[in-house]
Design a protein around this motif. Structure first.
Motif, PDB file in Angstrom:
ATOM      1  N   ARG A 165       2.153   5.104  -8.351  1.00  0.00           N
ATOM      2  CA  ARG A 165       2.704   6.174  -7.526  1.00  0.00           C
ATOM      3  C   ARG A 165       3.444   5.616  -6.308  1.00  0.00           C
ATOM      4  O   ARG A 165       4.220   6.327  -5.654  1.00  0.00           O
ATOM      5  CB  ARG A 165       1.577   7.100  -7.036  1.00  0.00           C
ATOM      6  N   SER A 166       3.238   4.341  -6.021  1.00  0.00           N
ATOM      7  CA  SER A 166       3.828   3.728  -4.828  1.00  0.00           C
ATOM      8  C   SER A 166       5.261   3.247  -5.048  1.00  0.00           C
ATOM      9  O   SER A 166       5.889   2.761  -4.105  1.00  0.00           O
ATOM     10  CB  SER A 166       2.971   2.547  -4.365  1.00  0.00           C
ATOM     11  N   GLY A 167       5.775   3.324  -6.244  1.00  0.00           N
ATOM     12  CA  GLY A 167       7.131   2.850  -6.499  1.00  0.00           C
ATOM     13  C   GLY A 167       7.650   3.324  -7.833  1.00  0.00           C
ATOM     14  O   GLY A 167       6.921   3.941  -8.615  1.00  0.00           O
ATOM     15  N   THR A 168       8.904   3.012  -8.103  1.00  0.00           N
ATOM     16  CA  THR A 168       9.508   3.388  -9.382  1.00  0.00           C
ATOM     17  C   THR A 168       9.236   2.318 -10.431  1.00  0.00           C
ATOM     18  O   THR A 168       8.858   1.179 -10.104  1.00  0.00           O
ATOM     19  CB  THR A 168      11.022   3.573  -9.237  1.00  0.00           C
ATOM     20  N   HIS A 169       9.458   2.673 -11.686  1.00  0.00           N
ATOM     21  CA  HIS A 169       9.241   1.722 -12.773  1.00  0.00           C
ATOM     22  C   HIS A 169      10.137   0.497 -12.608  1.00  0.00           C
ATOM     23  O   HIS A 169       9.726  -0.641 -12.859  1.00  0.00           O
ATOM     24  CB  HIS A 169       9.521   2.401 -14.113  1.00  0.00           C
ATOM     25  N   GLY A 170      11.358   0.705 -12.148  1.00  0.00           N
ATOM     26  CA  GLY A 170      12.284  -0.405 -11.971  1.00  0.00           C
ATOM     27  C   GLY A 170      11.900  -1.357 -10.860  1.00  0.00           C
ATOM     28  O   GLY A 170      12.424  -2.477 -10.794  1.00  0.00           O
ATOM     29  N   GLU A 171      11.012  -0.942  -9.969  1.00  0.00           N
ATOM     30  CA  GLU A 171      10.577  -1.780  -8.855  1.00  0.00           C
ATOM     31  C   GLU A 171       9.353  -2.626  -9.196  1.00  0.00           C
ATOM     32  O   GLU A 171       8.928  -3.459  -8.390  1.00  0.00           O
ATOM     33  CB  GLU A 171      10.257  -0.904  -7.644  1.00  0.00           C
ATOM     34  N   HIS A 251      -9.875  -2.439  -9.186  1.00  0.00           N
ATOM     35  CA  HIS A 251      -9.903  -2.131 -10.622  1.00  0.00           C
ATOM     36  C   HIS A 251      -8.630  -2.520 -11.350  1.00  0.00           C
ATOM     37  O   HIS A 251      -8.638  -2.590 -12.578  1.00  0.00           O
ATOM     38  CB  HIS A 251     -10.243  -0.653 -10.808  1.00  0.00           C
ATOM     39  N   SER A 252      -7.566  -2.773 -10.648  1.00  0.00           N
ATOM     40  CA  SER A 252      -6.326  -3.383 -11.125  1.00  0.00           C
ATOM     41  C   SER A 252      -5.280  -3.182 -10.055  1.00  0.00           C
ATOM     42  O   SER A 252      -5.490  -2.435  -9.077  1.00  0.00           O
ATOM     43  CB  SER A 252      -5.860  -2.827 -12.471  1.00  0.00           C
ATOM     44  N   MET A 253      -4.135  -3.846 -10.227  1.00  0.00           N
ATOM     45  CA  MET A 253      -3.115  -3.857  -9.182  1.00  0.00           C
ATOM     46  C   MET A 253      -1.720  -3.804  -9.801  1.00  0.00           C
ATOM     47  O   MET A 253      -1.537  -4.133 -10.976  1.00  0.00           O
ATOM     48  CB  MET A 253      -3.250  -5.136  -8.345  1.00  0.00           C
ATOM     49  N   VAL A 254      -0.759  -3.404  -8.972  1.00  0.00           N
ATOM     50  CA  VAL A 254       0.648  -3.462  -9.335  1.00  0.00           C
ATOM     51  C   VAL A 254       1.376  -4.263  -8.271  1.00  0.00           C
ATOM     52  O   VAL A 254       1.266  -3.969  -7.078  1.00  0.00           O
ATOM     53  CB  VAL A 254       1.277  -2.058  -9.441  1.00  0.00           C
ATOM     54  N   GLU A 255       2.078  -5.307  -8.716  1.00  0.00           N
ATOM     55  CA  GLU A 255       2.910  -6.092  -7.806  1.00  0.00           C
ATOM     56  C   GLU A 255       4.348  -5.607  -7.937  1.00  0.00           C
ATOM     57  O   GLU A 255       4.882  -5.525  -9.049  1.00  0.00           O
ATOM     58  CB  GLU A 255       2.820  -7.576  -8.149  1.00  0.00           C
ATOM     59  N   PHE A 256       4.979  -5.302  -6.794  1.00  0.00           N
ATOM     60  CA  PHE A 256       6.347  -4.814  -6.794  1.00  0.00           C
ATOM     61  C   PHE A 256       7.329  -5.936  -6.459  1.00  0.00           C
ATOM     62  O   PHE A 256       6.926  -7.018  -6.006  1.00  0.00           O
ATOM     63  CB  PHE A 256       6.478  -3.639  -5.819  1.00  0.00           C
ATOM     64  N   GLN A 257       8.592  -5.681  -6.707  1.00  0.00           N
ATOM     65  CA  GLN A 257       9.611  -6.715  -6.599  1.00  0.00           C
ATOM     66  C   GLN A 257       9.729  -7.309  -5.205  1.00  0.00           C
ATOM     67  O   GLN A 257      10.131  -8.464  -5.046  1.00  0.00           O
ATOM     68  CB  GLN A 257      10.971  -6.155  -7.018  1.00  0.00           C
ATOM     69  N   ASP A 258       9.382  -6.547  -4.182  1.00  0.00           N
ATOM     70  CA  ASP A 258       9.517  -7.053  -2.820  1.00  0.00           C
ATOM     71  C   ASP A 258       8.339  -7.917  -2.383  1.00  0.00           C
ATOM     72  O   ASP A 258       8.313  -8.431  -1.270  1.00  0.00           O
ATOM     73  CB  ASP A 258       9.717  -5.901  -1.834  1.00  0.00           C
ATOM     74  N   ALA A 260       5.109  -6.795  -2.415  1.00  0.00           N
ATOM     75  CA  ALA A 260       3.949  -5.957  -2.092  1.00  0.00           C
ATOM     76  C   ALA A 260       3.068  -5.767  -3.320  1.00  0.00           C
ATOM     77  O   ALA A 260       3.575  -5.591  -4.431  1.00  0.00           O
ATOM     78  CB  ALA A 260       4.411  -4.593  -1.572  1.00  0.00           C
ATOM     79  N   THR A 261       1.765  -5.829  -3.124  1.00  0.00           N
ATOM     80  CA  THR A 261       0.809  -5.556  -4.196  1.00  0.00           C
ATOM     81  C   THR A 261      -0.039  -4.357  -3.793  1.00  0.00           C
ATOM     82  O   THR A 261      -0.663  -4.356  -2.724  1.00  0.00           O
ATOM     83  CB  THR A 261      -0.101  -6.765  -4.463  1.00  0.00           C
ATOM     84  N   ILE A 262      -0.065  -3.348  -4.639  1.00  0.00           N
ATOM     85  CA  ILE A 262      -0.848  -2.142  -4.393  1.00  0.00           C
ATOM     86  C   ILE A 262      -2.055  -2.154  -5.328  1.00  0.00           C
ATOM     87  O   ILE A 262      -1.908  -2.320  -6.543  1.00  0.00           O
ATOM     88  CB  ILE A 262      -0.009  -0.868  -4.630  1.00  0.00           C
TER      89      ILE A 262
END
Length: 395
Positions: A165-171, A251-258, A260-262
């Motif tokens: 929810r913190s970013g787009t799929h492309g990010e 429980h898991s994470m998403v790393e974004f292109q800039d 940032a890891t959420i």
């Protein structure tokens, strides 16, 4: 889903996911009405008690021979008006009855057809049956658009879903799937030769069904979750990492292109992802305890030992090869796990058997990598199970 009352069907209601799902619903009676329950048939009295407690109008049992016993149990429990059906088709029909939400907590690839039925009926699918994704491949996603109807319930995929929810799929740069490491974290392969089912069932963090618990100990569960994450979120496997996090708080994470890891963090409690699967996009109150930030805590992350736990690498290989490979991986693993639980196969023989089945069937699967139908998937699974049983019996 809005705040209004929603109808719910629970598949696998007497299992770990199903019982915790009903616990969530019991605390939020104003939000949910249970219109159907389905279970395998191993816990008939519990199924009848659930139907009576939630005034459920229809109950289906996979094992059709248990229908008379279930009817008697329902009478005993006071659920006199509950309709009873039996057999796989009855469960599929219940899944496709058009409920607002279908919580699929079935274990194994038998959960695929109910998942498809729920999606085709327009229901939101709160999906805890990872085998639907692993074995079904495009058969599941062709039923409906994944982003619109599938609410992941596995804690790892729910965490990714929330973090996205913190970013787009492309990010998105990568997905990071966390693993507790199971009861044998830190052991070498040589130190796991004499492991017993009792030891493997003693998971340090989670309380789950026996198959999932064994899969967590071999880390096959994590391999299946890599496959599921890739297909659910449309991210290639080379952009999905696994890290060992023994505390099971992140429980898991998403790393974004800039850079940032959420992350999604909470004490281990499956009621949280189950509740969000039922209520999304809304969150409900008083579902589970949050982290206590007034107390000191340490969270650690370690690299995965692929030599000691080769299941994740094997799953990645199957994901890159074809959906037929992932179906065979899952089917052969289920047979090997059952054999281990019955003391017919040594612990290290679980993943070794899966590898041998894949080696035997590799050439025939590469010709046409996609399933034409559920029937074709079932046939190749049956072949994999028979081959696994044959290999196990030879040992």
């Amino acid at each position: 889903m809005n705040q209004a009352n929603s109808t719910v069907v629970i598949l696998g209601s007497t299992g770990s996911i199903g019982t915790q799902g009903l616990d969530v619903i019991a605390r939020h009676r104003d939000r949910f009405t249970v219109t159907g329950l389905a279970a395998g048939g191993a816990h008939i009295d519990l199924l009848a008690q659930q139907a009576a407690q939630f005034h459920v109008p229809e109950v289906a049992v996979f094992d059709a021979t248990k229908v008379p016993q279930l009817k008697a149990a329902l009478e005993q429990a006071g659920a006199h008006h509950t309709r009873v059906t039996g057999g796989a088709d009855a469960v599929i029909s219940l899944a496709g009855s058009g409920a607002g939400v279908v919580l699929n907590g079935i274990t194994g690839s038998i959960g695929l057809e109910p998942s498809i039925a729920a999606l085709q009926a327009g229901s939101q699918l709160a999906l805890a049956n990872k085998e639907s994704v692993v074995a079904g491949g495009h058969l599941l996603f062709d039923a409906r658009v994944r982003q619109q109807q599938i609410n992941p319930v596995d804690s790892e995929h729910s965490a990714i879903w929330q973090s996205l929810r913190s970013g787009t799929h492309g990010e998105v740069a990568k997905l990071v799937v966390t693993a507790s490491g199971g009861p044998f974290r830190g052991r070498t392969r040589a130190e796991m030769t004499d492991i017993t089912p009792e030891q493997a069932l003693n998971h340090p963090t989670w309380h789950m069904g026996p198959v999932v618990t064994i899969n967590s100990s071999t880390l096959m569960n994590k391999g299946l979750e890599v496959i599921e994450a890739s297909r659910l979120f449309d991210v290639p496997p080379d952009r999905i990492e696994v890290t060992v996090h023994p505390q099971s708080i992140v429980h898991s994470m998403v790393e974004f292109q800039d850079g940032a890891t959420i992350a999604q963090a909470s004490p281990p409690d499956m009621r949280l992802p189950i509740a969000l699967g039922l209520s999304a996009p809304d969150r409900m109150d008083h579902v589970a305890a949050a982290c206590d930030w007034t107390k000191a805590a340490t969270w650690t992350f370690e690299p995965l030992d692929d030599e000691a736990f080769p299941a994740v690498s094997l799953a990645r290989h199957c994901l890159a090869a074809s959906e037929k490979h992932t179906a065979v991986l899952n089917a052969a693993n289920e047979q090997a796990v059952h054999a281990f639980l019955e003391h017919r196969l040594p612990y290290l023989g679980i993943v070794d058997t899966v590898q041998r089945v894949l080696d035997h069937m590799d050439a025939e699967m590469r010709g046409n990598p996609l399933f034409a139908s559920v029937e074709e998937m079932s046939q190749i699974e049956l072949e994999a199970r028979r081959l696994a049983d044959d290999l196990i019996n030879r040992q």
